[in-house]
Structure formats: structure tokens, C-alpha cells
Design a protein around this motif. Structure first.
Motif, PDB file in Angstrom:
ATOM      1  N   UNK A  79      17.679  16.473  -7.375  1.00 40.05           N
ATOM      2  CA  UNK A  79      17.334  16.957  -8.706  1.00 40.05           C
ATOM      3  C   UNK A  79      18.264  16.242  -9.667  1.00 40.05           C
ATOM      4  N   UNK A  80      17.680  15.467 -10.580  1.00 35.48           N
ATOM      5  CA  UNK A  80      18.460  14.690 -11.531  1.00 35.48           C
ATOM      6  C   UNK A  80      18.544  15.453 -12.844  1.00 35.48           C
ATOM      7  N   UNK A  81      19.749  15.654 -13.323  1.00 35.79           N
ATOM      8  CA  UNK A  81      19.990  16.423 -14.533  1.00 35.79           C
ATOM      9  C   UNK A  81      20.540  15.467 -15.593  1.00 35.79           C
ATOM     10  N   UNK A  82      19.691  15.098 -16.573  1.00 35.74           N
ATOM     11  CA  UNK A  82      20.056  14.117 -17.592  1.00 35.74           C
ATOM     12  C   UNK A  82      20.609  14.847 -18.811  1.00 35.74           C
ATOM     13  N   UNK A  83      21.851  14.527 -19.181  1.00 35.96           N
ATOM     14  CA  UNK A  83      22.541  15.215 -20.276  1.00 35.96           C
ATOM     15  C   UNK A  83      22.522  14.325 -21.523  1.00 35.96           C
ATOM     16  N   UNK A  84      22.177  14.923 -22.671  1.00 38.61           N
ATOM     17  CA  UNK A  84      22.051  14.161 -23.917  1.00 38.61           C
ATOM     18  C   UNK A  84      23.258  14.390 -24.829  1.00 38.61           C
ATOM     19  N   UNK A  85      23.743  13.336 -25.486  1.00 36.93           N
ATOM     20  CA  UNK A  85      24.946  13.426 -26.324  1.00 36.93           C
ATOM     21  C   UNK A  85      24.692  14.125 -27.655  1.00 36.93           C
ATOM     22  N   UNK A  86      25.761  14.578 -28.320  1.00 36.07           N
ATOM     23  CA  UNK A  86      25.631  15.167 -29.651  1.00 36.07           C
ATOM     24  C   UNK A  86      24.877  14.233 -30.600  1.00 36.07           C
ATOM     25  N   UNK A  87      24.036  14.834 -31.431  1.00 34.00           N
ATOM     26  CA  UNK A  87      23.259  14.065 -32.382  1.00 34.00           C
ATOM     27  C   UNK A  87      21.911  13.607 -31.877  1.00 34.00           C
ATOM     28  N   UNK A  88      21.640  13.805 -30.580  1.00 40.33           N
ATOM     29  CA  UNK A  88      20.347  13.412 -30.030  1.00 40.33           C
ATOM     30  C   UNK A  88      19.285  14.429 -30.446  1.00 40.33           C
ATOM     31  N   UNK A  89      18.240  14.001 -31.156  1.00 40.08           N
ATOM     32  CA  UNK A  89      17.205  14.947 -31.566  1.00 40.08           C
ATOM     33  C   UNK A  89      16.219  15.214 -30.436  1.00 40.08           C
ATOM     34  N   UNK A  90      15.457  16.269 -30.568  1.00 41.64           N
ATOM     35  CA  UNK A  90      14.399  16.531 -29.599  1.00 41.64           C
ATOM     36  C   UNK A  90      14.530  17.890 -28.949  1.00 41.64           C
ATOM     37  N   UNK A  91      13.558  18.199 -28.103  1.00 40.20           N
ATOM     38  CA  UNK A  91      13.532  19.435 -27.336  1.00 40.20           C
ATOM     39  C   UNK A  91      13.785  19.104 -25.876  1.00 40.20           C
TER      40      UNK A  91
END
Length: 202
Positions: A79-91
Motif C-alpha cells: 500500500x503506497x501512501x503518497x504525502x503532499x507538501x504544504x501549499x499543494x491544492x486539491x482533495x
């Protein structure tokens, strides 16, 4: 790409890559509960379609009594858990800290800021969220036990919304992602959207 096996006591816790601005606000986000189980959205890593994963609370990844970490390593799927940095827009599948997946949002954000502060900053509360990518039958690497790999962007310029295994592979090859082995294995099964919608938001 150079991969790093990262074990942390804090964790004793399509075919395409879509640009961030292609995300729809209608994407599901957050855990929902039914009695003693939790359901959360994820991406089918074959085609980027939305699926839903159910986990018994007693077998939760960060649960103190999770017995699944000792399962045979040949009987698990990633199970790959992709983490997004601050400022990344979206849901994202899970958003915020403590967020709408409160049983693991803060821990995952804490790992990201500890390992890549140059990308994620030093405040876990500023990390906007993460996605889950898994394989499902008959097109992917599927098993009921799942082993969690945390995917961290190596630079802000590398950030794009990744929803498939082919997207992950391209990011690994380019060095855009650093993969961490969480050391965590847990149990979940794929359930319907109706089961998810019938739950109570966490």
C-alpha cells in the motif's frame, strides 16, 4: 531512484499522472466508521479509479495490538501512501492534521516533516494530506494484508498528483519520490461506495 528503508517508533503506526489542477472537488475524502470498522477512500493503482478500504479497528495499522505485523512477508501486498507538501491544492484521500483520518494523519505528517523538512517544512499541521494507492484483482498486486510504504516528494518542483503505479514508477525513476518502508502491515478489504457513504465521518 535511491530507496531508503525507514523504521520509526512513531509508526509502531493512471496509467497516468494527473496535474494537481485536474482534481475534482467531488473526490471522496476522510475515514468513515461503522461500529468497529473504518472505511477510507483509495486509488486503484492500475487505472486511478476510486475504491474504498475497510479495516477492523482492532487491526488498525497504528493499533497497539495489531497482530498482523508478524504475517509472512510473501503473503502481503504493498500500500503506497503518497504525502503532499504544504501549499499543494486539491482533495486527497485523507486531509489535514488531526484531519479527517485522525488515527493516522498526524503520524504521517510528522514523518514527512521529520524526513524531508526542506519540502514539507517543520510544522506537521501544515501538511495538507495524503493518498493511498493499492492494487486490486485482477489487475494489481492484491492481498488482504497490506504493507505500508510512505512516498515523499524530494522537491516542491516535483509535486504532481499521482494515482497509479505507473505514475509512482515514473516518479521513482526520476528521483521525484523517496520511498520509506514504514514497517507496518495491516488488514483491509475492498468494499462498495455505498458502504463508505453509509458510515459516520471520523
Amino acid at each position: 531512484m535511491s530507496r531508503l528503508k525507514f523504521l520509526t517508533t512513531a509508526l509502531a503506526t493512471v496509467a497516468c499522472v494527473l496535474p494537481i489542477n485536474a482534481l475534482a472537488d467531488s473526490l471522496p475524502s476522510g475515514e468513515r466508521t461503522h461500529g468497529n470498522v473504518s472505511i477510507e477512500p483509495a486509488y486503484n493503482d492500475y487505472d486511478g479509479s476510486i475504491i474504498y478500504l475497510l479495516t477492523p479497528n482492532r487491526l488498525a495499522p497504528l493499533g497497539a495490538n495489531n497482530p498482523i505485523n508478524n504475517v509472512n512477508s510473501h503473503a502481503v501486498a504493498p500500500l503506497f501512501l503518497v504525502v503532499y507538501p504544504p501549499g499543494t491544492p486539491g482533495t486527497f484521500n485523507c486531509m489535514g492534521v488531526p484531519g479527517n483520518c485522525p488515527d493516522h494523519d498526524p503520524t504521517i505528517a510528522g514523518v514527512a516533516t521529520a524526513v524531508k523538512p526542506g519540502v514539507y517544512g517543520t510544522n506537521p499541521g501544515a501538511v495538507p494530506g495524503h493518498d493511498h494507492l493499492v492494487g486490486v484483482r485482477p489487475t494489481g498486486d492484491f492481498n488482504v494484508p497490506w504493507h505500508v510504504y510512505i512516498e515523499l516528494f524530494t522537491s516542491s518542483a516535483a509535486v504532481t498528483h499521482i494515482t497509479t503505479l505507473s505514475g509512482l514508477q515514473a516518479a521513482w525513476t526520476s528521483g521525484s519520490l523517496l520511498e520509506l518502508d514504514s514497517g507496518i502491515t495491516f488488514v483491509c478489504s475492498v468494499v462498495s461506495q455505498n458502504a463508505y457513504l453509509a458510515g459516520t465521518p471520523a
